[in-house]
Design an enzyme around this catalytic site. Structure first.
Site, short mmCIF file in Angstrom:
data_model
loop_
_atom_site.label_atom_id
_atom_site.label_comp_id
_atom_site.label_asym_id
_atom_site.label_seq_id
_atom_site.Cartn_x
_atom_site.Cartn_y
_atom_site.Cartn_z
CG ASP A 285 -0.27 -0.24 2.53
OD1 ASP A 285 0.89 0.18 2.68
OD2 ASP A 285 -0.90 -0.84 3.43
CG HIS B 280 3.47 -9.87 -0.88
ND1 HIS B 280 2.69 -10.08 0.24
CD2 HIS B 280 4.16 -11.03 -1.05
CE1 HIS B 280 2.89 -11.31 0.70
NE2 HIS B 280 3.77 -11.89 -0.06
CB CYS C 71 12.14 -4.86 -15.81
SG CYS C 71 12.78 -5.99 -17.06
CB CYS D 105 16.87 -6.53 -15.52
SG CYS D 105 16.12 -4.89 -15.60
CB CYS E 157 12.90 -3.04 -19.06
SG CYS E 157 14.32 -2.62 -18.03
N GLY F 226 1.20 -6.25 13.21
CA GLY F 226 0.08 -6.29 12.27
C GLY F 226 0.10 -7.48 11.35
CG ASN G 71 -0.23 -9.15 15.57
OD1 ASN G 71 -0.48 -8.36 14.65
ND2 ASN G 71 0.64 -10.13 15.46
ZN LIG Z 1 14.83 -4.82 -17.44
#
Ligand SMILES: [Zn+2]
Length: 278
Positions: free
Chosen positions: A127, A142, A150, A153, A173, A213, A239
């Protein structure tokens, strides 16, 4: 008369306050603190967890479980969907992310870094809120929904660096000519190897890990706290509800991420105000 305790104003309860004070001592006395965060930290920013009651995917439907394979099969079509989202889950996600702003938890972790007490932050969140809060040493397992990457690479680009021509998709790229996709790791897509390698370097160096979290139940994040514990380091969990980590954590701070991390930052800085960020 004793001086007023500046941290007693917010009502987190005396037991939690004692645990926060112990955690602060541990953090201030550690040489290499790594933080790890997940979806729970962004709930106070208005981003619901994906699954469960009120979850984004419960409301809008789930994304395809083979999103990466679909991208590879037809990158042009995947890009058209990104530029003009129609799938309800994607529309819902885009709207939610556009509205979200960093909360007290994000700001406290950035403050811990500025104070020299957080060497690196590993997040499962896409986010962008840690960046917006000013976190600098950041590993986004993530990916980040704002960035492009790309697939050959693994170079990342800010959107302004790589303007996307809707008539010439997918973008390529500028460094290697490879196909460029959004940086967010899709279902079915491996975690980019550069990020994973740097995560393990940080985890191996850590003598203290703050887990906030997240229940850290999904690979590879699930492994990280156990690596730190096995090496003799401390794991501090933040948590609101107990998780699988609670039983093994060195200290479990059961409370809302924003208020707990804010208080923790205050206590750490009070113990070790002069430590400059490198
Ligand atoms: Zn690349």
């Amino acid at each position: 008369m004793a001086a007023a305790d500046p941290y007693s104003a917010c009502d987190l309860g005396p037991e939690l306050d004692v645990a926060i004070a112990r955690a602060a001592e541990r953090i201030a006395g550690s040489g290499h603190v790594v933080a790890m965060t997940g979806a729970g930290l962004s709930v106070e920013s208005g981003i619901s967890p994906f699954r469960g009651k009120g979850g984004l995917w419960t409301r809008y439907g789930e994304p395809p479980m083979d999103g990466f394979q679909r991208f590879l099969a037809d990158p042009r079509r995947a890009w058209q969907e990104r530029l003009s989202p129609r799938e309800p889950w994607l529309v819902g996600l885009v709207e939610t992310l556009a509205r979200a702003r960093p909360n007290a938890g994000h700001r406290a972790l950035a403050g811990l870094e500025r104070a020299g007490h957080c060497a690196c932050l590993i997040t499962q969140n896409i986010d962008d809120l840690h960046r917006q809060a000013g976190q600098r040493a950041l590993l986004e397992i993530h990916g980040n929904h704002r960035l492009l990457r790309c697939i050959e690479c693994v170079a990342r680009f800010e959107p302004e660096e790589l303007p996307v021509d809707p008539d010439d998709l997918p973008p390529r790229c500028p460094r290697c000519g490879g196909v460029v996709k959004g940086d967010t790791v899709n279902f079915g897509e491996p975690i980019p190897p550069d990020v994973l390698r740097r995560c393990y370097e940080q985890v191996e160096a850590a003598d203290c890990m703050i887990v906030a979290g997240t229940s850290a139940s999904v690979y590879p994040a699930a492994e990280f706290p156990y690596h730190v514990l096995q090496a003799g380091g401390a794991v501090i969990e933040v948590n609101p509800e107990p998780t699988d980590l609670t039983e093994v954590a060195t200290l479990a701070l059961a409370g809302p991420g924003g208020a707990v991390l804010e208080r923790l930052l205050g206590r750490v800085v009070a113990l070790s105000p002069g430590r400059a960020a490198s």
